[in-house]
Write a protein that holds these residues in place. Structure first.
Motif, PDB file in Angstrom:
ATOM      1  N   GLU A  82       0.758  -1.021   0.032  1.00  0.00           N
ATOM      2  CA  GLU A  82      -0.128  -0.023   0.043  1.00  0.00           C
ATOM      3  C   GLU A  82       0.856   1.178  -0.075  1.00  0.00           C
ATOM      4  O   GLU A  82       0.650   2.047  -0.785  1.00  0.00           O
ATOM      5  N   THR A  83       1.993   1.322   0.947  1.00  0.00           N
ATOM      6  CA  THR A  83       2.873   2.363   0.760  1.00  0.00           C
ATOM      7  C   THR A  83       3.613   2.345  -0.436  1.00  0.00           C
ATOM      8  O   THR A  83       3.524   3.662  -0.872  1.00  0.00           O
ATOM      9  N   LYS A  85       2.392   1.894  -3.456  1.00  0.00           N
ATOM     10  CA  LYS A  85       1.413   2.235  -4.449  1.00  0.00           C
ATOM     11  C   LYS A  85       0.852   3.683  -4.327  1.00  0.00           C
ATOM     12  O   LYS A  85       0.367   4.305  -5.146  1.00  0.00           O
ATOM     13  N   GLN A  86       1.046   3.964  -3.138  1.00  0.00           N
ATOM     14  CA  GLN A  86       0.706   5.464  -2.728  1.00  0.00           C
ATOM     15  C   GLN A  86       1.595   6.357  -2.742  1.00  0.00           C
ATOM     16  O   GLN A  86       1.538   7.591  -2.820  1.00  0.00           O
ATOM     17  N   SER A  87       2.920   6.081  -3.095  1.00  0.00           N
ATOM     18  CA  SER A  87       4.153   6.831  -3.125  1.00  0.00           C
ATOM     19  C   SER A  87       4.061   7.144  -4.798  1.00  0.00           C
ATOM     20  O   SER A  87       4.275   6.439  -5.605  1.00  0.00           O
ATOM     21  N   ALA A  91       5.274   4.167  -7.171  1.00  0.00           N
ATOM     22  CA  ALA A  91       4.127   3.467  -7.668  1.00  0.00           C
ATOM     23  C   ALA A  91       4.436   2.846  -9.031  1.00  0.00           C
ATOM     24  O   ALA A  91       3.587   1.589  -9.436  1.00  0.00           O
ATOM     25  N   LEU A 113      -5.075  -3.342  -3.721  1.00  0.00           N
ATOM     26  CA  LEU A 113      -4.097  -2.311  -3.294  1.00  0.00           C
ATOM     27  C   LEU A 113      -3.075  -2.198  -4.487  1.00  0.00           C
ATOM     28  O   LEU A 113      -2.086  -1.331  -4.399  1.00  0.00           O
TER      29      LEU A 113
END
Lengths: 146, 828
Positions: A82-83, A85-87, A91, A113
């Motif tokens: 999650e971290t 793919k949110q960066s 990503a 995710l």
């Protein structure tokens, strides 16, 4: 895996706490005739810190492909995924789940995710060669599906 | 008439005794002259008539109880086939109209005796009375007041009768409760037996392939000409296989503990050496995790213990400490003897165990880490086994904080076996069984809500059903001091109220305008929420037969009108209390049942999931070794390697099926919906592709429908059925055909193979858990225990379907399952 693979040097980050699994993957990648650098982090918290560090420092040398085990000490592979793919910086790096669980729940969660692949750890040597091929395919530079 | 034969009729009718002969249905069939005279009746007028038609109660005497008492006595004679002597009765006699009519006061002392026919069945009842009116009158005359005499002679007798009746009712109630409790207990213990057998089966099935893995690996490790790097890999295999074996042994021990089969085999051993040996198993692991593993023990310590079990205690403690100690930490084992006891301390530098959790670490399946990163590092049984084994030795185990902040587990065991040990063994096991039970009870009690102290706002709700408004108000007012009261004037209204908010007690009149009280009760009992609600019936005096009928029909108690208010409240309280306590017992039992189920599910899940990992290592490293050693291996060694890989893969398949089976029991999934059989079959075929290709199998199918179910389930069912067809195949490449046929609202899907078929005797048994029709290893890749087909059955039945097999040995087998058809999607 008799075919020679022309992809240059591949940097792989493996988050995995079982050294035997890391050893097996390293062996399989070696057998595939690949030039690679395999970094292994065996702790969820350390992996999370490393990923955050990579995301914050623009221009840092980033891995070409990331493999995440699900069951890790302290933080699960899904949290790390999650971290990543949110960066914005991270990503686009292909990130695959590499786990022994083939439960439908875990698959769905990984897909939600944004995992690029869901690889079930094989229990045959032939399967291990297949994993090496997938890692190469994921990390191959060039046009990628958005 | 012969001279020797007396005229019995004349003798009976003219004899001095007061005799009345009744048929079993209480019709008068004969009577003596004396009886007629005493009762002022005529033979012709009473023969052939019913007893109580001829002798009704005196309507002017409100206390008249003659009919009730006599009918109760006669019923006892019919039931028990024994004479019944009644207390002195006041039974007034109807005076003939010629003599002024009305009733004449009379007192009687009656005895009722059965007369049996040649067939052994009751033919008549002889009702013999003595008229004691004169005697009683004499007593009356002698006494100052009539009331005093009544209390001496008559009322006492009546009280006794009432008390007897209550006693009988109470006894019946007691019996009923005992019966219910027995049934509950049986249900509980059968589930427990099932659980224990399941544990034992799982463990046993998993041990066999492990033995097959360890055998060849040990042989290889023992041979001298093994290169160092090969030896290291073999050691990985061996260690993982042994780890698995340890998990499996955990499970087996728990199964044995539960079955109460575990006994101590005391032996004189050197505990220090034993501890060093146990700890040494972990040296490699400790080195890998960079943990300092220390033993501080005297050179030798002689004790009398069960060596195997004490070793398990040490192993479990050390493995637990290692589990929670971070890299660079330290695990320290100290052994000492203190005043007739040996003390073993195992401390670590891990996170420690919070005070609040110290008691629960010894519970089964307790896992230290919770939350997102929770890991199943073991079966969660280790410390619970320690606790049980320590207790078997009459030792103690506790958790403390180690000086460095980590956890410190302290075990104390007696140095010597208890005197007369062989005698004490049985008792030790019993003690354990009692403890397990006490634990279950404690857990159940903890979960039960704390009792409420009946303040008015949450007092029990009572529903009063009575059509007479004054009576209704009286009953309601009486009950209102203790209960919250709701009233209804008829059965229909009562039923609606009761269903809307089920009361804890229903008090109803026997005669209601729309439905009889009995019919109301029958109606109440048809609704599950009201099936157990106690009902008290208000009846008029003299309705004894009705009452018995009502009790049979599910009424819990009755009260005769007019009644004392205090008695109504007291009875209502008793009924509610009884109901509540039996409800609480039921709740407790349910809790225990649920807990047992949860245990079962978790152990299966833990077994499957945690055992898969080391197993994968075993098969992969074995293959890796075989691969890198190809040139150096002789045929024997190659076979050993293949055996290792085959066993590991077989076990892995069993575990996968077991895991699926366990997850299925969790039952927290989406409801069934439209599921396409063709897609499911494609997915199953894709998953099996390597094995299909390996044996050259061909799978054909007709057009397949959509059914109501879950596509995930269908994939698993197809996969299991196909895998089954592949595993049990004939000499040629298997041919499997999948077809479907609509039958009414269902689709029957068939999977037909051309294998050896299945004997009809086993057509049902193949769907059982752990059913095996072929000896182990009889076919090429081994026949696992039957989890697969049991799983299919569970999957299909969960979605409301059925599964069965049709087969003639030698002509293949056809597995069929039926599921409801999904309605075709409407055309636009």
């Amino acid at each position: 895996m008799t075919q020679a693979i022309e992809i240059g040097f591949l940097r792989i980050l493996l988050v995995e706490d079982n050294p035997s699994d890391a050893f097996l993957l390293r062996t399989a990648l070696g057998k595939a005739g690949l030039a690679f650098e395999l970094t292994v982090i065996d702790d969820g918290a350390l992996a999370l810190a490393e990923v955050q560090r990579m995301g914050a420092r623009a221009g840092a040398s980033l891995p070409d492909v990331i493999l995440l085990d699900l069951n890790l000490p302290k933080h699960s592979g899904l949290e790390i995924l999650e971290t990543i793919k949110q960066s914005p910086a991270l990503a686009r790096i292909p990130a695959a789940i590499y786990t022994s669980s083939d439960s439908a729940d875990d698959r769905r969660a990984a897909e939600r995710l944004g995992a690029d692949r869901y690889i079930v750890k094989p229990n045959r040597l032939a399967g291990l060669a297949g994993v090496a091929a997938i890692v190469v395919e994921l990390g191959r530079p060039g046009p990628r599906a958005s | 008439m012969s001279a020797g034969e007396p005229d019995f009729r004349a003798l009976f009718e003219s004899g001095p005794g007061l005799h009345l002969v009744l048929s079993p249905d209480l019709t008068i069939v004969a009577v003596s002259e004396a009886y007629l005279a005493a009762t002022m009746t005529e033979r012709a007028a009473i023969l052939g008539r019913h007893l109580f038609q001829v002798f009704p109660d005196n309507p002017d005497d409100p206390d008249a109880s003659g009919v009730r008492n006599l009918s109760a006595s006669l019923r006892r004679v019919v039931r028990d086939g024994k004479p019944d002597t009644m207390a002195v009765q006041k039974y007034d006699i109807r005076r003939p109209a010629a003599e002024g009519g009305g009733f004449e006061e009379r007192y009687w002392s009656p005895v009722n005796s059965p007369v049996f026919g040649a067939d052994g069945r009751l033919a008549y009842i002889v009702h013999r009375v003595e008229d004691v009116t004169d005697y009683v009158r004499q007593q009356l005359a002698d006494s100052r007041t009539t009331e005093r005499l009544q209390s001496e002679v008559f009322l006492r007798a009546r009280e006794l009768q009432v008390a007897n009746e209550r006693l009988r009712a109470a006894n019946e109630e007691l019996e009923r409760h005992a019966r219910e409790r027995t049934e509950l207990f049986e249900r509980l213990s059968s589930l427990d037996r099932l659980k224990t057998r399941f544990f034992a089966n799982v463990s046993h099935e998993l041990r066999t392939p492990l033995t097959l893995i360890l055998g060849p690996v040990t042989t290889l490790l023992a041979s001298a000409d093994v290169a160092p790097e090969v030896r290291a890999s073999l050691a990985v295999i061996e260690r993982n296989a042994r780890l698995l074996l340890a998990h499996v042994n955990d499970l087996l021990d728990v199964a044995r503990l539960d079955a109460g089969k575990l006994e101590l085999a005391y032996a004189a051993v050197d505990l220090a050496a034993l501890l060093r040996r146990a700890v040494s198993c972990f040296e490699l692991l400790a080195r890998e995790k960079a943990i300092a593993l220390e033993v501080h023990a005297p050179a030798a310590l002689a004790v009398e213990v069960d060596a195997d079990k004490v070793q398990r205690i040490a192993i479990n403690l050390v493995s637990n400490a290692l589990k929670f100690t971070p890299a660079g930490g330290r695990v320290r084992c100290e052994l000492a003897s203190e005043g007739g006891r040996c003390v073993l301390l195992v401390s670590d530098t891990g996170p420690g165990i919070p005070e609040a959790l110290r008691a629960s670490v010894f519970e089964r399946f307790f896992q230290g880490q919770l939350g997102a990163a929770r890991r199943f590092e073991g079966t969660g049984l280790g410390l619970s086994i320690v606790k049980e084994f320590v207790a078997l030795h009459r030792g103690t185990v506790s958790v403390e904080e180690s000086p460095g902040g980590g956890a410190c587990l302290r075990v104390e065991l007696p140095l010597a076996a208890p005197p007369g040990t062989p005698v004490a063994r049985g008792a030790t096991v019993q003690e354990h069984a009692g403890r397990t039970e006490a634990e279950a009870l404690r857990a159940a009690l903890r979960a039960t809500a704390s009792p409420r102290n009946g303040p008015a706002p949450d007092a029990p709700r009572v529903l009063v059903v009575e059509d007479n408004p004054e009576m209704c108000a009286f009953v309601a007012d009486t009950l209102a001091e203790r209960f919250r009261v709701v009233t209804a004037s008829g059965a229909r209204a009562a039923l609606e109220l009761a269903l809307a908010a089920p009361p804890e007690l229903i008090v109803t009149d026997l005669m209601l305008p729309d439905l009889s009280g009995g019919a109301l009760v029958a109606e109440l009992r048809r609704h599950p929420v009201l099936r157990e609600t106690p009902v008290m019936m208000l009846t008029a005096s003299g309705d004894e037969d009705v009452r018995v009928e009502l009790l049979r029909g599910g009424v819990n108690d009755w009260l005769t009108k007019p009644f004392v208010p205090r008695e109504l409240v007291a009875r209502a309280e008793t009924l509610i209390r009884e109901r509540r306590s039996s409800r609480a017992a039921l709740l407790r039992s349910n809790q225990a049942l649920r807990r047992s189920n949860e245990d079962l599910r978790r152990v299966a899940f833990a077994a499957s999931h945690d055992l898969q990992e080391p197993l994968r290592m075993v098969s992969l490293f074995a293959e890796l070794l075989q691969d890198s050693l190809r040139e150096h291996l002789d045929a024997e060694s190659v076979r050993h390697f293949e055996l290792v890989v085959d066993s590991a893969l077989q076990m892995s398949r069993q575990l996968a099926a077991l895991l699926a089976y366990a997850q299925l029991s969790a039952g927290d999934e989406d409801p069934p919906g439209r599921a396409a059989c063709d897609r499911a079959l494609d997915a199953a075929v894709a998953e099996l592709e390597p094995s299909l290709r390996e044996c050259g199998a061909r799978i054909t199918c007709d057009e397949l429908p959509a059914v109501m179910g879950r596509e995930d389930s269908l994939v698993q069912v197809f996969r299991q059925l196909l895998a089954n067809a592949l595993r049990f195949r004939g000499a040629a490449a298997p041919l499997v055909h999948v077809s479907a046929e609509r039958r009414g609202a269902e689709w029957i899907v068939s999977v037909r193979d051309d294998g050896p078929g299945i004997d009809p005797a086993y057509h049902e048994r193949v769907f059982g858990l752990f059913t095996r029709l072929h000896p182990r290893g009889s076919s090429g890749n081994g026949s696992g225990p039957g989890i697969g087909l049991a799983l299919c059955k569970k999957l299909v039945e969960r979605d409301g379907g059925r599964i069965w097999v049709e087969s003639v040995p030698g002509q293949g087998a056809t597995f069929r399952f039926a599921l409801p058809a999904a309605e075709p999607v409407a055309a636009a």
